[in-house]
Motif scaffolding. Structure first.
Motif, mmCIF file in Angstrom:
data_model
loop_
_atom_site.group_PDB
_atom_site.id
_atom_site.type_symbol
_atom_site.label_atom_id
_atom_site.label_comp_id
_atom_site.label_asym_id
_atom_site.label_seq_id
_atom_site.Cartn_x
_atom_site.Cartn_y
_atom_site.Cartn_z
ATOM 1 N N GLU A 219 44.041 38.346 44.572
ATOM 2 C CA GLU A 219 43.568 37.525 45.680
ATOM 3 C C GLU A 219 42.157 37.009 45.426
ATOM 4 O O GLU A 219 41.808 35.907 45.860
ATOM 5 C CB GLU A 219 43.605 38.327 46.991
ATOM 6 C CG GLU A 219 45.006 38.708 47.470
ATOM 7 C CD GLU A 219 45.535 39.951 46.779
ATOM 8 O OE1 GLU A 219 44.773 40.554 45.991
ATOM 9 O OE2 GLU A 219 46.707 40.313 47.018
ATOM 10 N N VAL A 220 41.345 37.793 44.742
ATOM 11 C CA VAL A 220 39.985 37.352 44.425
ATOM 12 C C VAL A 220 40.037 36.093 43.575
ATOM 13 O O VAL A 220 39.292 35.132 43.814
ATOM 14 C CB VAL A 220 39.212 38.465 43.685
ATOM 15 C CG1 VAL A 220 37.848 37.960 43.242
ATOM 16 C CG2 VAL A 220 39.066 39.687 44.573
ATOM 17 N N VAL A 221 40.914 36.070 42.593
ATOM 18 C CA VAL A 221 41.053 34.896 41.739
ATOM 19 C C VAL A 221 41.608 33.721 42.536
ATOM 20 O O VAL A 221 41.115 32.597 42.432
ATOM 21 C CB VAL A 221 41.956 35.209 40.534
ATOM 22 C CG1 VAL A 221 42.192 33.950 39.700
ATOM 23 C CG2 VAL A 221 41.340 36.303 39.674
ATOM 24 N N ARG A 271 45.948 35.255 35.374
ATOM 25 C CA ARG A 271 46.193 33.910 34.871
ATOM 26 C C ARG A 271 47.676 33.551 34.707
ATOM 27 O O ARG A 271 48.104 32.470 35.132
ATOM 28 C CB ARG A 271 45.445 33.733 33.547
ATOM 29 C CG ARG A 271 45.408 32.325 32.992
ATOM 30 C CD ARG A 271 44.507 32.300 31.760
ATOM 31 N NE ARG A 271 44.387 30.974 31.202
ATOM 32 C CZ ARG A 271 45.223 30.464 30.307
ATOM 33 N NH1 ARG A 271 46.256 31.202 29.892
ATOM 34 N NH2 ARG A 271 45.050 29.247 29.839
ATOM 35 N N PRO A 272 48.518 34.396 34.089
ATOM 36 C CA PRO A 272 49.924 34.017 33.932
ATOM 37 C C PRO A 272 50.633 33.724 35.249
ATOM 38 O O PRO A 272 51.402 32.760 35.356
ATOM 39 C CB PRO A 272 50.538 35.235 33.231
ATOM 40 C CG PRO A 272 49.393 35.874 32.518
ATOM 41 C CD PRO A 272 48.214 35.684 33.424
ATOM 42 N N ALA A 273 50.378 34.550 36.271
ATOM 43 C CA ALA A 273 51.023 34.329 37.568
ATOM 44 C C ALA A 273 50.548 33.029 38.201
ATOM 45 O O ALA A 273 51.330 32.297 38.825
ATOM 46 C CB ALA A 273 50.738 35.504 38.499
ATOM 47 N N ALA A 278 52.411 27.146 40.375
ATOM 48 C CA ALA A 278 52.367 25.739 40.788
ATOM 49 C C ALA A 278 51.561 24.936 39.775
ATOM 50 O O ALA A 278 50.783 25.500 38.994
ATOM 51 C CB ALA A 278 51.736 25.609 42.178
ATOM 52 N N LEU A 279 51.752 23.631 39.781
ATOM 53 C CA LEU A 279 50.947 22.749 38.944
ATOM 54 C C LEU A 279 49.508 22.783 39.437
ATOM 55 O O LEU A 279 49.230 22.560 40.617
ATOM 56 C CB LEU A 279 51.488 21.324 39.013
ATOM 57 C CG LEU A 279 50.709 20.269 38.220
ATOM 58 C CD1 LEU A 279 50.822 20.532 36.723
ATOM 59 C CD2 LEU A 279 51.222 18.862 38.566
ATOM 60 N N ARG A 305 56.723 26.109 33.898
ATOM 61 C CA ARG A 305 55.537 25.617 34.607
ATOM 62 C C ARG A 305 54.265 26.165 33.954
ATOM 63 O O ARG A 305 53.242 25.475 33.889
ATOM 64 C CB ARG A 305 55.600 26.013 36.078
ATOM 65 C CG ARG A 305 54.641 25.191 36.966
ATOM 66 C CD ARG A 305 54.784 25.550 38.428
ATOM 67 N NE ARG A 305 56.077 25.178 38.958
ATOM 68 C CZ ARG A 305 57.014 26.051 39.341
ATOM 69 N NH1 ARG A 305 56.793 27.344 39.255
ATOM 70 N NH2 ARG A 305 58.167 25.631 39.825
ATOM 71 N N GLN A 306 54.324 27.395 33.463
ATOM 72 C CA GLN A 306 53.199 27.940 32.707
ATOM 73 C C GLN A 306 52.883 27.062 31.501
ATOM 74 O O GLN A 306 51.715 26.750 31.225
ATOM 75 C CB GLN A 306 53.519 29.356 32.224
ATOM 76 C CG GLN A 306 53.395 30.445 33.266
ATOM 77 C CD GLN A 306 53.656 31.813 32.655
ATOM 78 O OE1 GLN A 306 54.503 31.967 31.779
ATOM 79 N NE2 GLN A 306 52.916 32.814 33.117
ATOM 80 N N GLU A 307 53.925 26.653 30.786
ATOM 81 C CA GLU A 307 53.718 25.860 29.578
ATOM 82 C C GLU A 307 53.143 24.488 29.907
ATOM 83 O O GLU A 307 52.285 23.972 29.174
ATOM 84 C CB GLU A 307 55.034 25.731 28.810
ATOM 85 C CG GLU A 307 55.516 27.050 28.239
ATOM 86 C CD GLU A 307 56.803 26.919 27.458
ATOM 87 O OE1 GLU A 307 56.734 26.750 26.233
ATOM 88 O OE2 GLU A 307 57.888 26.986 28.076
ATOM 89 N N VAL A 308 53.600 23.887 31.001
ATOM 90 C CA VAL A 308 53.064 22.590 31.396
ATOM 91 C C VAL A 308 51.594 22.714 31.775
ATOM 92 O O VAL A 308 50.753 21.900 31.362
ATOM 93 C CB VAL A 308 53.888 21.996 32.565
ATOM 94 C CG1 VAL A 308 53.168 20.793 33.174
ATOM 95 C CG2 VAL A 308 55.271 21.588 32.076
#
Length: 382
Positions: A219-221, A271-273, A278-279, A305-308
């Motif tokens: 949540e902090v991120v 970061r991965p999540a 979302a974009l 979506r991660q890859e994009v």
């Protein structure tokens, strides 16, 4: 990464390196020179000590150059831990594929010690690489913390790919100095399958499996996502932008704020999540999205979506002068276009149904070209 079952496949070892390979072959009276110059670069060492230490390095190299495994273990704490683990490993494990990643301190003696350990491993047919992290010493707390943050970035960028390739990740914490040992023990919880070190008797190997732990402070991120993204992109932001972020996650360097070593861990875990959810909107005025492209990303799987998002980040870095266009496949379309306005393409992903991101430069605005991503489409033949 923690919580996975033990494997009998290849292993990548991560091992900080201290100076034991030097001090273990020196006369007690000569060890003073090692301890007195532990944080020094070679040019900063007094001439008398420099000559003495050069002789010590050469003596260690000569002895280690002809050492069998038993002797090498007595000479080097790092080799003691590594070879003890290998001795306990399953016999059917393909050890010829093992990789050894040695972390050297940013000091003369630290670099020499890591080189000696790497030379012995290489002489015995093991694939070895030394990581040199600028600032990794106890001479300055600020430089040390910055170096640890750099190390976190390097480990998170490298180790998951090895794990995907079937490697087990083992942190050997028998060697190195206390500051980095304690830090890597915590990082191992997130990145390693297990961490090991030699118990106090000097012979017993203590193996600590990584537990299924995850940071619960994503949540902090999320609440300060723009700040974390800018910190990743540029390395530093104005201090005022970080005042609502817990102080342990950033520190002040020359009037700016940078992610601390723990901030890097938190960001890399979250970061991965975030990339898959979302974009993410552009963080540069040089880039904008057409609604058509935004709609297309909503129907993608989490991984795609991660890859994009990753491809878009690389494109942002290219526009800011920090990324090679060849690496992301950003190039001008010379044949078939998916739409008349599209003039450039870059890779979204290359496996299975390979996709491309298409777009074009808008009319210059104030002397700066803005690139618009128009759509996500199929890879067209060139």
């Amino acid at each position: 990464m923690p919580g996975r079952p033990q494997q009998t496949g290849p292993v990548i070892f991560v091992s900080p390196v201290g100076t034991s390979v030097l001090t273990n072959v020196m006369e007690p009276a000569h060890r003073r020179a090692v301890f007195a110059n532990a944080n020094a670069r070679e040019t900063d060492v007094p001439p008398g000590d420099r000559d003495l230490l050069r002789l010590a390095v050469q003596a260690a190299r000569n002895r280690l150059g002809v050492a069998d495994e038993e002797t090498a273990q007595r000479m080097s704490a790092e080799l003691n831990g590594l070879l003890s683990w290998l001795r306990e490993a399953p016999r059917d494990r393909p050890s010829e594929r093992d990789e050894f990643l040695l972390i050297a301190t940013d000091t003369w003696l630290g670099a020499e010690a890591a080189k000696l350990v790497a030379e012995w491993l290489g002489r015995t047919g093991r694939r070895t690489r030394v990581l040199h992290i600028p600032g990794l010493s106890t001479a300055s707390v600020t430089e040390f913390r910055s170096a640890l943050a750099d190390l976190v970035r390097m480990l998170y960028e490298e180790l998951p790919a090895w794990r995907t390739s079937g490697y087990q990740v083992v942190f050997n914490l028998t060697g190195g100095f206390k500051g980095i040992q304690g830090f890597l023990q915590t990082v191992a919880t997130f990145l390693a399958d297990e961490s090991v070190y030699i118990f106090q008797s000097g012979e017993e190997l203590l193996r600590i499996p990584s537990l299924p732990v995850r940071l619960s402070t994503i949540e902090v991120v999320q609440d300060h996502l723009d700040v974390f993204r800018d910190l990743e992109r540029s390395g530093a932001v104005e201090v005022a932008r970080c005042l609502e972020i817990p102080r342990t996650l950033w520190f002040q360097v020359e009037g700016s704020a940078a992610l601390s070593e723990w901030g890097e861990v938190l960001w890399r875990e979250a970061r991965p999540a975030i990339l898959g959810a979302a974009l993410l909107p552009p963080r540069t005025e040089r880039l904008r999205f057409h609604p058509r492209f935004e709609r297309a990303t909503r129907d993608l799987s989490f991984d795609r979506r991660q890859e994009v998002n990753h491809a878009v980040q690389l494109l942002e870095r290219f526009f800011e002068g920090g990324q090679s266009p060849a690496r992301l496949g950003f190039k001008k379309i010379v044949t078939q276009r998916p739409r008349p306005e599209c003039t450039h393409e870059l890779r979204a992903w290359t496996d299975k149904d390979a996709k491309r991101i298409y777009g074009h430069y808008l009319a210059p605005d104030g002397g700066t070209k803005t690139f618009q991503i128009d759509l996500l489409g199929d890879h067209l033949p060139s």
